[in-house]
Enzyme design. Structure first.
Site, mmCIF file in Angstrom:
data_model
loop_
_atom_site.group_PDB
_atom_site.id
_atom_site.type_symbol
_atom_site.label_atom_id
_atom_site.label_comp_id
_atom_site.label_asym_id
_atom_site.label_seq_id
_atom_site.Cartn_x
_atom_site.Cartn_y
_atom_site.Cartn_z
ATOM 1 N N TYR A 173 10.566 4.460 1.008
ATOM 2 C CA TYR A 173 11.447 3.503 1.685
ATOM 3 C C TYR A 173 12.905 3.626 1.250
ATOM 4 O O TYR A 173 13.802 3.120 1.933
ATOM 5 C CB TYR A 173 10.959 2.064 1.459
ATOM 6 C CG TYR A 173 9.915 1.648 2.477
ATOM 7 C CD1 TYR A 173 10.280 1.004 3.659
ATOM 8 C CD2 TYR A 173 8.574 1.916 2.277
ATOM 9 C CE1 TYR A 173 9.345 0.633 4.599
ATOM 10 C CE2 TYR A 173 7.618 1.556 3.212
ATOM 11 C CZ TYR A 173 8.008 0.916 4.378
ATOM 12 O OH TYR A 173 7.084 0.550 5.312
ATOM 13 N N ASP A 210 0.805 -1.239 0.000
ATOM 14 C CA ASP A 210 0.000 0.000 0.000
ATOM 15 C C ASP A 210 0.832 1.281 0.000
ATOM 16 O O ASP A 210 0.288 2.374 -0.009
ATOM 17 C CB ASP A 210 -0.972 0.005 1.186
ATOM 18 C CG ASP A 210 -0.257 0.006 2.533
ATOM 19 O OD1 ASP A 210 0.963 0.223 2.568
ATOM 20 O OD2 ASP A 210 -0.929 -0.221 3.545
HETATM 21 N N1 LIG Z 1 2.302 -4.953 2.079
HETATM 22 C C1 LIG Z 1 1.964 -3.796 2.677
HETATM 23 O O1 LIG Z 1 2.087 -2.728 2.106
HETATM 24 C C2 LIG Z 1 1.463 -3.818 4.076
HETATM 25 C C3 LIG Z 1 0.809 -2.723 4.638
HETATM 26 C C4 LIG Z 1 0.406 -2.781 5.967
HETATM 27 C C5 LIG Z 1 0.630 -3.946 6.697
HETATM 28 N N2 LIG Z 1 1.281 -4.977 6.107
HETATM 29 C C6 LIG Z 1 1.528 -6.242 6.795
HETATM 30 O O2 LIG Z 1 0.282 -6.756 7.255
HETATM 31 C C7 LIG Z 1 0.525 -7.640 8.338
HETATM 32 C C8 LIG Z 1 -0.339 -7.285 9.522
HETATM 33 O O3 LIG Z 1 0.143 -6.111 10.145
HETATM 34 P P1 LIG Z 1 -0.369 -5.650 11.582
HETATM 35 O O4 LIG Z 1 0.481 -4.508 11.996
HETATM 36 O O5 LIG Z 1 -1.823 -5.479 11.562
HETATM 37 O O6 LIG Z 1 0.028 -6.926 12.455
HETATM 38 P P2 LIG Z 1 -0.732 -7.629 13.659
HETATM 39 O O7 LIG Z 1 0.332 -8.316 14.470
HETATM 40 O O8 LIG Z 1 -1.672 -6.696 14.307
HETATM 41 O O9 LIG Z 1 -1.624 -8.767 12.946
HETATM 42 C C9 LIG Z 1 -1.105 -9.914 12.382
HETATM 43 C C10 LIG Z 1 -1.952 -11.110 12.781
HETATM 44 O O10 LIG Z 1 -1.372 -12.262 12.153
HETATM 45 C C11 LIG Z 1 -1.538 -13.351 13.041
HETATM 46 N N3 LIG Z 1 -0.614 -14.422 12.665
HETATM 47 C C12 LIG Z 1 0.713 -14.452 12.838
HETATM 48 N N4 LIG Z 1 1.225 -15.588 12.321
HETATM 49 C C13 LIG Z 1 0.180 -16.275 11.792
HETATM 50 C C14 LIG Z 1 0.068 -17.515 11.106
HETATM 51 N N5 LIG Z 1 1.152 -18.267 10.838
HETATM 52 N N6 LIG Z 1 -1.157 -17.921 10.706
HETATM 53 C C15 LIG Z 1 -2.243 -17.174 10.972
HETATM 54 N N7 LIG Z 1 -2.198 -15.982 11.611
HETATM 55 C C16 LIG Z 1 -1.001 -15.543 12.014
HETATM 56 C C17 LIG Z 1 -1.289 -12.754 14.406
HETATM 57 O O11 LIG Z 1 -1.830 -13.565 15.430
HETATM 58 C C18 LIG Z 1 -1.977 -11.400 14.282
HETATM 59 O O12 LIG Z 1 -3.306 -11.452 14.756
HETATM 60 C C19 LIG Z 1 2.028 -7.538 8.604
HETATM 61 O O13 LIG Z 1 2.710 -8.555 7.877
HETATM 62 C C20 LIG Z 1 2.392 -6.194 8.022
HETATM 63 O O14 LIG Z 1 3.764 -6.084 7.745
HETATM 64 C C21 LIG Z 1 1.689 -4.928 4.815
HETATM 65 O O1 LIG Z 2 4.988 1.232 10.844
HETATM 66 P P1 LIG Z 2 3.601 0.883 10.479
HETATM 67 O O2 LIG Z 2 3.187 -0.483 11.004
HETATM 68 O O3 LIG Z 2 2.609 1.958 10.758
HETATM 69 O O4 LIG Z 2 3.567 0.782 8.889
HETATM 70 C C1 LIG Z 2 4.354 -0.119 8.196
HETATM 71 C C2 LIG Z 2 3.753 -0.259 6.828
HETATM 72 O O5 LIG Z 2 4.022 0.928 6.115
HETATM 73 C C3 LIG Z 2 3.536 0.998 4.779
HETATM 74 O O6 LIG Z 2 2.137 1.083 4.772
HETATM 75 C C4 LIG Z 2 1.592 2.296 5.341
HETATM 76 C C5 LIG Z 2 1.174 3.352 4.426
HETATM 77 O O7 LIG Z 2 1.930 3.429 3.327
HETATM 78 C C6 LIG Z 2 1.138 4.601 5.289
HETATM 79 O O8 LIG Z 2 0.974 5.728 4.542
HETATM 80 C C7 LIG Z 2 0.007 4.495 6.245
HETATM 81 O O9 LIG Z 2 -1.194 4.844 5.644
HETATM 82 O O10 LIG Z 2 -0.094 3.241 6.808
HETATM 83 C C8 LIG Z 2 0.323 2.081 6.069
HETATM 84 C C9 LIG Z 2 0.479 1.041 7.064
HETATM 85 O O11 LIG Z 2 0.941 1.521 8.294
HETATM 86 C C10 LIG Z 2 4.062 -0.148 3.986
HETATM 87 O O12 LIG Z 2 3.539 -0.194 2.684
HETATM 88 C C11 LIG Z 2 3.822 -1.453 4.679
HETATM 89 O O13 LIG Z 2 4.418 -2.486 3.936
HETATM 90 C C12 LIG Z 2 4.342 -1.437 6.091
HETATM 91 O O14 LIG Z 2 3.969 -2.619 6.770
HETATM 92 MN MN LIG Z 3 4.356 -2.153 1.777
#
Ligand SMILES: NC(=O)c1ccc[n+]([C@@H]2O[C@H](COP(=O)([O-])OP(=O)(O)OC[C@H]3O[C@@H](n4cnc5c(N)ncnc54)[C@H](O)[C@@H]3O)[C@@H](O)[C@H]2O)c1
Ligand SMILES: O=P(O)(O)OC[C@H]1O[C@H](O[C@H]2[C@H](O)[C@@H](O)[C@@H](O)O[C@@H]2CO)[C@H](O)[C@@H](O)[C@@H]1O
Ligand SMILES: [Mn+2]
Length: 443
Positions: free
Chosen positions: A266, A172
């Site tokens: 990033y 995102d």
């Molecule tokens: N790609 C992106 O741009 C983007 C953006 C925002 C968040 N994220 C990712 O989304 C994920 C969630 O972020 P968050 O801050 O809400 O984390 P969070 O810790 O609040 O939630 C993650 C959940 O995953 C569960 N979990 C962990 N291992 C698991 C498994 N093997 N099977 C099933 N459930 C499992 C945990 O119990 C938890 O409830 C993270 O990987 C974060 O990096 C990615």
């Molecule tokens: O440090 P966090 O957990 O707040 O965010 C890590 C994630 O950062 C990016 O997503 C951001 C987004 O781009 C930002 O603008 C805002 O709206 O929140 C998002 C999630 O916090 C990034 O793309 C993710 O991969 C990271 O996990």
């Molecule tokens: Mn990302």
């Protein structure tokens, strides 16, 4: 539109992002109708707090939607059309280590970047592959949109180990930045922009941005970014936390290095690591902020809804994270061929980059998933950076596959933000101890 209604599973139901997705799904019942919403997580108590509130939200706003929250893979993954994956293997306790261990050695400590990102990658690979296997077993026609980080390493692993699976890895960050770009030029949102972008996940550049009439918007955006980075301020940024403000502003310095393109935020970690370390508090990192703010807010709000038995006054909102993943599902469901970014095998999308690299480029989204668009050649600066970073990501996946200490040491040492191999080894040895419950045993 036809009369289909979809079944959506959120894997990582206990994620802080789940309520936002629930609200966005409800906002889109007319153009992406759902019949069933399911949650899956391996932490039952954590998921339950979000599920209890969700049940009330659905009862009040869409009682026709069936709701299931489960920790049983068969129950969760059966009869599903779309899996939205957002798991964090090791949860915030391990993110804390990813950030604090490198910082203790004077190196950037970041969730998806450098040693922290590699450590997280070695935890995530098996978790995400497990989700893919559940989907293929119980709902083989479903698509998985995967946010679980570090998306670059996860995508390289799924490319290698599950090449035929229907997983599309997404991010995102460019979405958030494009909403900012739209605001800068006075357009409504990212969907008003036609763009070209290439790179790796959390490691890319825009080369062209236009409005729908073909007007070149790059000069106006560049002029703004040179001064302010991607910081918009005012109403737009009224809820943006201080650490994100600093990241959006720092984009001005990242942009200065290559004024022919516009960078992903990033890149600051790779190009200005000294600045990042000098401005970090090694005892209070981003994980602490997330726990104090987003996690606390989400779980307190869920508990409040559950206690009151009503969600009429709820404060959760749709955001770019939730609208993007719902947009992607809708494009696949209705074969719209909407042009959006995905993290996919290169195979020529960036002409002068390894065809087996996992890159982030615009794709057309439709019934066959994501079809990559050709972005041409990377310039020398970008090609050098991408090649090095992609090899870091490949070495991390090699290390996971071969249980190889040496490959992992190479990954840490090749990484641009680690100064030398001795420091890399010190960080690695600390991380092996911290990750003993998650990593394969390295030989
Ligand atoms: N790609 C992106 O741009 C983007 C953006 C925002 C968040 N994220 C990712 O989304 C994920 C969630 O972020 P968050 O801050 O809400 O984390 P969070 O810790 O609040 O939630 C993650 C959940 O995953 C569960 N979990 C962990 N291992 C698991 C498994 N093997 N099977 C099933 N459930 C499992 C945990 O119990 C938890 O409830 C993270 O990987 C974060 O990096 C990615
Ligand atoms: O440090 P966090 O957990 O707040 O965010 C890590 C994630 O950062 C990016 O997503 C951001 C987004 O781009 C930002 O603008 C805002 O709206 O929140 C998002 C999630 O916090 C990034 O793309 C993710 O991969 C990271 O996990
Ligand atoms: Mn990302």
């Amino acid at each position: 539109m036809d009369d289909r209604k979809f079944s959506v599973l959120i894997a990582g139901g206990g994620s802080t992002y789940t309520p936002g997705i629930v609200l966005t799904l409800l906002d889109h019942m007319k153009d992406f109708p759902i019949r069933k919403l399911k949650f899956y997580d391996n932490d039952a108590p954590r998921q339950k707090r979000i599920a209890d509130a969700t049940r009330i939200i659905l009862k009040e706003r869409a009682p026709e939607v069936e709701f299931v929250a489960s920790t049983d893979p068969e129950e969760a993954f059966t009869d599903v059309d779309f899996v939205m994956a957002q798991i964090r293997v090791g949860k915030y306790a391990m993110r804390d280590q990813d950030e604090k261990i490198p910082l203790a050695h004077g190196v950037v400590g970041q969730e998806t970047t450098g040693p922290g990102g590699i450590a997280y990658g070695l935890r995530s690979i098996s978790g995400v592959i497990e989700l893919v296997d559940y989907m293929e077993k119980y709902s083989p026609n479903a698509w998985m949109l995967n946010y679980s980080n570090p998306a670059a390493i996860v995508a390289e692993a799924t490319r290698r180990f599950r090449p035929k699976s229907r997983i599309i890895n997404i991010c995102d960050m460019p979405i958030d930045i494009m909403d900012r770009m739209a605001a800068i030029v006075g357009l409504k949102d990212r969907n008003d922009l036609v763009f070209r972008y290439y790179g790796l996940n959390h490691f890319g550049w825009w080369t062209d941005i236009r409005d729908k009439t073909g007007k070149d918007l790059m000069p106006e955006i560049k002029k703004y970014v040179a001064k302010n980075g991607y910081w918009v301020g005012g109403e737009f940024d009224k809820n943006t936390e201080a650490s994100w403000e600093s990241t959006f502003k720092k984009a001005a310095d990242v942009y200065a290095l290559d004024p022919t393109t516009l960078p992903n935020t990033y890149l600051k970690y790779y190009l200005y690591p000294k600045y990042v370390v000098e401005h970090a508090n090694p005892h209070h990192t981003r994980t602490d902020e997330v726990r104090e703010h987003r996690e606390k807010f989400v779980f307190d709000e869920c508990d409040r809804i559950t206690k009151n038995g009503t969600a009429r006054d709820l404060t959760f909102k749709s955001d770019e994270h939730s609208t993007y993943i719902v947009d992607l599902c809708r494009a696949i469901a209705y074969d719209t061929k909407q042009r959006m970014l995905a993290i996919i095998p290169n195979y020529g999308a960036i002409e002068n980059i390894d065809p087996t690299a996992t890159v982030e480029v615009p794709c057309l989204f439709g019934a066959n998933g994501a079809e990559r668009l050709a972005m041409g050649q990377a310039d020398t600066f970008q090609r050098g950076l991408i090649t090095e970073q992609n090899c870091v990501e490949k070495l991390a996946v090699d290390a996971w596959e071969q249980h190889s200490y040496t490959k992992l040491w190479q990954a840490f040492s090749l990484c641009k933000i680690v100064p030398d191999a001795e420091v890399a080894k010190e960080i690695l040895d600390d991380m092996i101890i911290a990750n003993k419950d998650y990593w394969p045993e390295l030989k």
